[in-house]
Design a protein around this motif. Structure first.
Motif, PDB file in Angstrom:
ATOM      1  N   UNK A   1       0.809  -1.067   0.035  1.00 56.48           N
ATOM      2  CA  UNK A   1      -0.212  -0.022  -0.105  1.00 56.48           C
ATOM      3  C   UNK A   1       0.881   1.121   0.139  1.00 56.48           C
ATOM      4  N   UNK A   2       0.382   2.135  -0.557  1.00 57.33           N
ATOM      5  CA  UNK A   2       1.234   3.401  -0.672  1.00 57.33           C
ATOM      6  C   UNK A   2       0.144   4.611  -0.325  1.00 57.33           C
ATOM      7  N   UNK A   3       0.465   5.277   0.916  1.00 49.68           N
ATOM      8  CA  UNK A   3      -0.344   6.122   1.375  1.00 49.68           C
ATOM      9  C   UNK A   3      -1.970   5.750   1.553  1.00 49.68           C
ATOM     10  N   UNK A   4      -1.728   4.403   2.065  1.00 49.65           N
ATOM     11  CA  UNK A   4      -3.256   3.657   2.627  1.00 49.65           C
ATOM     12  C   UNK A   4      -3.963   3.062   1.257  1.00 49.65           C
ATOM     13  N   UNK A   5      -3.635   3.249  -0.049  1.00 52.47           N
ATOM     14  CA  UNK A   5      -4.223   2.815  -1.051  1.00 52.47           C
ATOM     15  C   UNK A   5      -3.308   1.625  -1.647  1.00 52.47           C
ATOM     16  N   UNK A   6      -4.037   0.189  -1.601  1.00 56.46           N
ATOM     17  CA  UNK A   6      -3.513  -0.962  -2.078  1.00 56.46           C
ATOM     18  C   UNK A   6      -3.280  -0.845  -3.674  1.00 56.46           C
ATOM     19  N   UNK A   7      -1.824  -1.442  -3.735  1.00 59.31           N
ATOM     20  CA  UNK A   7      -1.556  -1.381  -5.462  1.00 59.31           C
ATOM     21  C   UNK A   7      -2.091  -2.247  -6.256  1.00 59.31           C
ATOM     22  N   UNK A   8      -2.367  -2.096  -7.189  1.00 62.44           N
ATOM     23  CA  UNK A   8      -2.851  -3.277  -8.234  1.00 62.44           C
ATOM     24  C   UNK A   8      -1.670  -3.743  -8.965  1.00 62.44           C
ATOM     25  N   UNK A   9      -1.944  -4.009 -10.353  1.00 63.78           N
ATOM     26  CA  UNK A   9      -0.669  -4.624 -11.086  1.00 63.78           C
ATOM     27  C   UNK A   9       0.224  -3.638 -11.782  1.00 63.78           C
ATOM     28  N   UNK A  10      -0.326  -2.121 -11.871  1.00 64.29           N
ATOM     29  CA  UNK A  10       0.496  -1.083 -12.425  1.00 64.29           C
ATOM     30  C   UNK A  10       1.477  -0.712 -11.558  1.00 64.29           C
ATOM     31  N   UNK A  11       2.778  -0.175 -11.922  1.00 59.93           N
ATOM     32  CA  UNK A  11       3.696   0.500 -10.697  1.00 59.93           C
ATOM     33  C   UNK A  11       2.985   1.849 -10.409  1.00 59.93           C
ATOM     34  N   UNK A  12       3.416   2.468  -9.331  1.00 54.78           N
ATOM     35  CA  UNK A  12       2.887   3.756  -8.833  1.00 54.78           C
ATOM     36  C   UNK A  12       4.128   4.636  -8.558  1.00 54.78           C
ATOM     37  N   UNK A  13       4.325   5.756  -8.923  1.00 54.74           N
ATOM     38  CA  UNK A  13       5.275   6.642  -8.729  1.00 54.74           C
ATOM     39  C   UNK A  13       5.442   7.033  -7.262  1.00 54.74           C
ATOM     40  N   UNK A  14       6.695   7.341  -6.796  1.00 56.66           N
ATOM     41  CA  UNK A  14       6.933   7.566  -5.176  1.00 56.66           C
ATOM     42  C   UNK A  14       7.337   9.154  -5.377  1.00 56.66           C
ATOM     43  N   UNK A  15       6.678   9.704  -4.322  1.00 57.28           N
ATOM     44  CA  UNK A  15       7.139  11.063  -4.069  1.00 57.28           C
ATOM     45  C   UNK A  15       7.742  11.234  -2.723  1.00 57.28           C
ATOM     46  N   UNK A  16       8.352  12.548  -2.423  1.00 59.30           N
ATOM     47  CA  UNK A  16       8.838  12.591  -1.086  1.00 59.30           C
ATOM     48  C   UNK A  16       7.653  12.833  -0.244  1.00 59.30           C
ATOM     49  N   UNK A  17       7.941  11.923   0.866  1.00 56.84           N
ATOM     50  CA  UNK A  17       6.783  11.831   2.054  1.00 56.84           C
ATOM     51  C   UNK A  17       5.781  10.807   1.894  1.00 56.84           C
ATOM     52  N   UNK A  18       5.874  10.155   0.811  1.00 60.13           N
ATOM     53  CA  UNK A  18       4.867   9.087   0.713  1.00 60.13           C
ATOM     54  C   UNK A  18       5.174   7.901   1.521  1.00 60.13           C
ATOM     55  N   UNK A  19       4.354   7.213   2.057  1.00 59.08           N
ATOM     56  CA  UNK A  19       4.322   5.951   3.047  1.00 59.08           C
ATOM     57  C   UNK A  19       4.165   4.783   2.344  1.00 59.08           C
ATOM     58  N   UNK A  20       4.931   3.795   2.427  1.00 57.11           N
ATOM     59  CA  UNK A  20       4.990   2.519   1.805  1.00 57.11           C
ATOM     60  C   UNK A  20       4.600   1.431   2.895  1.00 57.11           C
ATOM     61  N   UNK A  21       3.377   0.844   2.919  1.00 57.88           N
ATOM     62  CA  UNK A  21       3.097  -0.370   3.813  1.00 57.88           C
ATOM     63  C   UNK A  21       3.689  -1.738   3.366  1.00 57.88           C
ATOM     64  N   UNK A  22       4.573  -2.336   3.854  1.00 56.45           N
ATOM     65  CA  UNK A  22       4.971  -3.758   3.549  1.00 56.45           C
ATOM     66  C   UNK A  22       4.762  -4.687   4.734  1.00 56.45           C
ATOM     67  N   UNK A  23       3.708  -5.366   4.924  1.00 58.96           N
ATOM     68  CA  UNK A  23       3.616  -6.226   6.006  1.00 58.96           C
ATOM     69  C   UNK A  23       3.113  -5.352   7.153  1.00 58.96           C
ATOM     70  N   UNK A  24       3.725  -5.534   8.100  1.00 58.85           N
ATOM     71  CA  UNK A  24       3.307  -4.358   9.303  1.00 58.85           C
ATOM     72  C   UNK A  24       4.641  -3.514   9.227  1.00 58.85           C
ATOM     73  N   UNK A  25       5.157  -3.171   8.061  1.00 51.26           N
ATOM     74  CA  UNK A  25       6.377  -2.310   8.274  1.00 51.26           C
ATOM     75  C   UNK A  25       5.684  -1.143   7.522  1.00 51.26           C
ATOM     76  N   UNK A  26       6.007   0.135   7.743  1.00 48.53           N
ATOM     77  CA  UNK A  26       5.647   1.543   6.912  1.00 48.53           C
ATOM     78  C   UNK A  26       7.111   2.130   6.771  1.00 48.53           C
ATOM     79  N   UNK A  27       7.464   1.983   5.510  1.00 53.52           N
ATOM     80  CA  UNK A  27       8.576   2.779   5.203  1.00 53.52           C
ATOM     81  C   UNK A  27       8.416   4.386   4.601  1.00 53.52           C
ATOM     82  N   UNK A  28       9.122   5.404   4.934  1.00 53.83           N
ATOM     83  CA  UNK A  28       8.967   6.818   4.494  1.00 53.83           C
ATOM     84  C   UNK A  28       9.833   6.963   3.528  1.00 53.83           C
ATOM     85  N   UNK A  29       9.342   7.460   2.302  1.00 51.74           N
ATOM     86  CA  UNK A  29      10.328   8.038   1.122  1.00 51.74           C
ATOM     87  C   UNK A  29      10.849   9.413   1.288  1.00 51.74           C
TER      88      UNK A  29
END
Length: 431
Positions: A61-89
């Protein structure tokens, strides 16, 4: 250079593909619950970075929105949810020094001084913010939500007018409270906030160049106490019930950005307005469009307006979302007049913001006069043997009659007989 940050540790994204996962071979190794060996892939270049899932079973998920099959651009401050981990861009190019604004000019921009704090709305639930520029939505939980330029903030605003930690929103017994912690200040509904401000549904929050609209639901108050001392507080000193002041009139709501016409279900025939660029759709009461049909999931779909285009996303609903008969996978743009189906519920989408104002009810169309050939009237079964003058005039003007033809035939016959008689007289007597 763009980096990923977690708990003070940063991973620079080199040009090319970077693997995020729990495998020792992963460039960004996360040994946490729910993280697959190859969970996500980030492709970085000089133009920026984009993330996609490494497999169909990976949830990202990026900023709470689950990804589909297409790639999503990353911007400064985006939050990436991977499992229980949240990474900051983190993009160091976006995090410069704070630029001080002119406080005098900022105060002059306000029409009137703001109160120290608006009246508390009481306990509130379902808090969220919707960006007025790109329609991005931010959920407000029990913990404080931090605005700022730093990538670790919950809502990152890329501007040197914004401090690293600019302001916060916290939910407490008195409701959601907006607190300024910056040098340049914040605005609520165009008024500068002095310290803290209680928020009410529909408030516009201005943080640097970014603005957000606040939404929340007030928790229902407890039942009214029985008549007694508390009830007598509403009475005058003479025991006469006091007049309860009426609520102030509310401003007229802006025209909707779009509407949906419900074609099936309990709301069939109703046209529902859409007034915000981000709309949650589902059966639960916290959605913006609530459809109480069994085939509709609690959180079924999300509708977003991006640069004059409306995009529909299915939120892993049980019975699926369909646009013009095709099931939605990922994001699908909606055209004017698209038929959308949520489970068994069908609606017609109408984006009113993409065209000029239309007259209500369709208006009246004026057409030219239409000439309709006159149909002969059948003779009555029992005609009046002696029609009046009015009746005869009516017959002559409105219904074709056979009498003119008969009269012309008799006249021709008389003339012919007269001619024959004249010729005969000349033949017999003229000689």
């Amino acid at each position: 250079m763009i980096q990923l940050e977690l708990g003070g540790e940063r991973w620079p994204l080199a040009t090319g593909e970077t693997v995020i996962g729990s495998s020792p071979a992963a460039a960004v190794r996360l040994e946490h619950a729910g993280v697959l060996p190859r969970h996500a892939l980030v492709h970085a270049s000089a133009a920026g970075a984009a993330i996609r899932r490494a497999g169909d079973d990976a949830v990202v998920s990026v900023n709470g929105v689950r990804l589909g099959t297409d790639p999503v651009p990353l911007l400064h401050g985006d939050k990436i949810q991977v499992g229980v981990v949240e990474l900051a861009v983190v993009d160091e190019r976006k995090a410069g020094a704070t630029r001080m604004a002119d406080a005098t000019a900022l105060r002059a921009a306000t029409t009137s001084p703001a109160p120290a704090s608006a009246p508390a709305a009481g306990p509130m639930t379902g808090g969220r913010l919707v960006s007025q520029s790109d329609g991005r939505e931010y959920q407000l939980g029990k913990a404080s939500t931090v605005f700022g330029r730093d990538a670790t903030c919950d809502i990152v605003i890329e501007s040197t007018e914004v401090s690293r930690r600019h302001a916060t929103i916290a939910n407490g017994p008195e409701g959601f409270v907006f607190e300024d912690a910056s040098a340049n200040g914040v605005l609520v509904n165009g008024e500068r906030v002095a310290g803290r401000r209680n928020l009410v549904r529909g408030d516009i929050l201005q943080v640097g160049p970014a603005s957000f609209r606040f939404y929340a639901e007030t928790t229902p108050a407890a039942a009214a106490p029985p008549p007694g001392a508390a009830h007598r507080l509403f009475d005058t000193v003479h025991g006469i019930p006091a007049m309860v002041p009426a609520f102030p009139s509310r401003p007229t709501a802006p025209p909707p950005l779009a509407t949906v016409l419900v074609r099936t279900g309990g709301l069939r025939g109703q046209r529902l307005p859409i007034r915000t660029p981000v709309v949650n759709i589902g059966r639960a009461d916290y959605n913006d469009l609530v459809f109480g049909e069994e085939s509709v999931s609690a959180s079924h779909a999300k509708l977003q307006r991006r640069e004059e285009v409306w995009v529909l996303t299915d939120l892993d609903s049980t019975n699926g979302t369909f646009v013009d008969g095709e099931q939605v996978h990922g994001e699908v743009p909606l055209m004017p007049g698209s038929t959308v189906r949520f489970g068994d519920l069908t609606v017609l989408f109408d984006p009113t913001d993409l065209r000029g104002p239309q007259p209500m009810g369709g208006g009246t169309k004026v057409v030219g006069a239409i000439s309709i050939p006159e149909t002969p009237r059948m003779p009555a079964a029992r005609p009046d043997p002696v029609p009046t003058a009015v009746q005869r005039g009516r017959v002559r003007t409105r219904v074709p009659s056979r009498r003119p033809g008969l009269r012309r035939g008799v006249l021709v016959l008389v003339v012919a007989l007269a001619v024959i008689a004249a010729v005969a007289a000349f033949y017999f007597f003229g000689r």
